[in-house]
Scaffold this motif. Structure first.
Motif, short mmCIF file in Angstrom:
data_model
loop_
_atom_site.label_atom_id
_atom_site.label_comp_id
_atom_site.label_asym_id
_atom_site.label_seq_id
_atom_site.Cartn_x
_atom_site.Cartn_y
_atom_site.Cartn_z
N VAL A 71 145.03 46.94 -44.49
CA VAL A 71 144.73 45.53 -44.63
C VAL A 71 143.37 45.37 -45.29
O VAL A 71 142.51 46.26 -45.25
CB VAL A 71 144.73 44.81 -43.26
CG1 VAL A 71 146.11 44.89 -42.63
CG2 VAL A 71 143.69 45.38 -42.32
N GLU A 72 143.15 44.20 -45.89
CA GLU A 72 141.99 44.01 -46.75
C GLU A 72 140.66 44.24 -46.05
O GLU A 72 139.76 44.87 -46.60
CB GLU A 72 142.01 42.60 -47.34
CG GLU A 72 140.87 42.36 -48.32
CD GLU A 72 141.05 41.06 -49.06
OE1 GLU A 72 141.38 41.12 -50.26
OE2 GLU A 72 140.86 39.99 -48.44
N ARG A 73 140.49 43.75 -44.83
CA ARG A 73 139.18 43.90 -44.17
C ARG A 73 138.84 45.36 -43.93
O ARG A 73 137.68 45.73 -43.81
CB ARG A 73 139.15 43.11 -42.86
CG ARG A 73 140.08 43.61 -41.79
CD ARG A 73 139.95 42.76 -40.52
NE ARG A 73 140.85 43.20 -39.48
CZ ARG A 73 142.11 42.85 -39.36
NH1 ARG A 73 142.62 42.00 -40.26
NH2 ARG A 73 142.87 43.29 -38.39
N SER A 95 138.20 37.54 -45.98
CA SER A 95 138.55 38.32 -44.79
C SER A 95 137.38 39.13 -44.26
O SER A 95 137.47 39.72 -43.18
CB SER A 95 139.73 39.26 -45.11
OG SER A 95 139.37 40.17 -46.15
N THR A 96 136.26 39.20 -45.02
CA THR A 96 135.08 39.96 -44.59
C THR A 96 133.85 39.08 -44.69
O THR A 96 132.98 39.32 -45.53
CB THR A 96 134.90 41.23 -45.44
OG1 THR A 96 134.75 40.85 -46.82
CG2 THR A 96 136.10 42.16 -45.31
#
Length: 269
Positions: free
Chosen positions: A118-120, A173-174
């Motif tokens: 996942v992106e994070r 997402s971060t």
């Protein structure tokens, strides 16, 4: 400045001077759409692999890395050979900058199947290692800010004071995360990277010893530091990159790993 830093400086000078001369006559790689060279480039090789060694704490680590550059896209694979507890772990990264696509998948032997990262987590490290997913990518992660931020950047910690630094915001997402990349203007290579959260550094990466110009400057040594813990780890490339058949990337990851192990016999210590 210590002896290692002095030698690294001399190697950088020789590498960048030669590479700059070659860049004036060599045709640019086309199609990646970001205006910069692929990271972990191996010069004339477009489908290749190499071995890497490191020690994290008291654990000797051994990796195999393979990359295929084709039609403006990149396929990258990393395989963990040691320690035994991680042997069989792999990561594959597929990039298509023109479409702003970057897919990261990983497999650990305790998993029933591979999973998409996942992106994070893409902005972090592989589990139980200090290898960042960003460090394996051929180009800047497309979900970072589309343009550099207008803010001061501090790369005084790196051994590349003349590199051009640009800071990019992390994706939604971060929150609070930024990535600063420093590019050597003479070679077009990303030579240092800092990941920060709310302006506090969490991870730093830099080329500690460039490779030979005929291998595209593929690093001989890479240094990673984790400022919160004060720990520093060096990753050493063992031997020269070897050619990998392009179609090897189209098969099962285990087949690609087996091919690499045979091709690199005797190079990874």
């Amino acid at each position: 400045m210590g002896a290692d830093e002095a030698r690294a400086g001399e190697a950088r000078t020789a590498t960048t001077a030669t590479a700059a001369g070659e860049a004036a006559t060599a045709p640019p790689r086309a199609g990646h759409g970001l205006g910069d060279r692929p990271n972990l480039d191996a010069g004339p090789l477009t489908s290749f692999g190499f071995a890497v060694r490191a020690s994290i704490g008291r654990r000797p680590m051994r990796y195999l890395i393979a990359r295929r550059l084709r039609g403006g896209s990149a396929e990258t694979a990393l395989f963990v050979l040691a320690p035994v507890t991680l042997a069989g772990t792999w990561v594959r990264i597929s990039e298509d900058p023109a479409r702003r696509v970057c897919d990261v998948r990983t497999f650990v032997p305790t998993m029933p199947r591979s999973v998409r990262v996942v992106e994070r987590q893409v902005l972090g490290c592989l589990p139980l290692t200090e290898i960042g997913y960003l460090d394996l990518m051929a180009w800047r992660y497309p979900r970072l800010g589309a343009a550099p931020e207008d803010r001061d950047t501090d790369m005084s910690w790196s051994a590349w004071p003349d590199a051009r630094a640009c800071c990019y915001l992390g994706p939604a997402s971060t929150p609070g995360l930024t990535v600063t990349e420093a590019t050597d203007p003479r070679t077009g290579l990303v030579v240092a990277r800092s990941v920060e959260r709310r302006r506090e550094p969490v991870r730093r990466w830099e080329i500690a010893e460039p490779g030979r110009p005929d291998s595209g400057g593929l690093p001989r040594r890479v240094r990673v530091s984790l400022p919160p813990s004060g720990r520093t780890t060096e990753f050493h490339r063992a031997g020269d990159p070897v050619t990998v058949p392009e179609d090897a990337f189209d098969h099962d990851p285990a087949d690609l790993r087996d091919h690499l192990e045979r091709a690199l016999t005797g190079q990874d210590g």
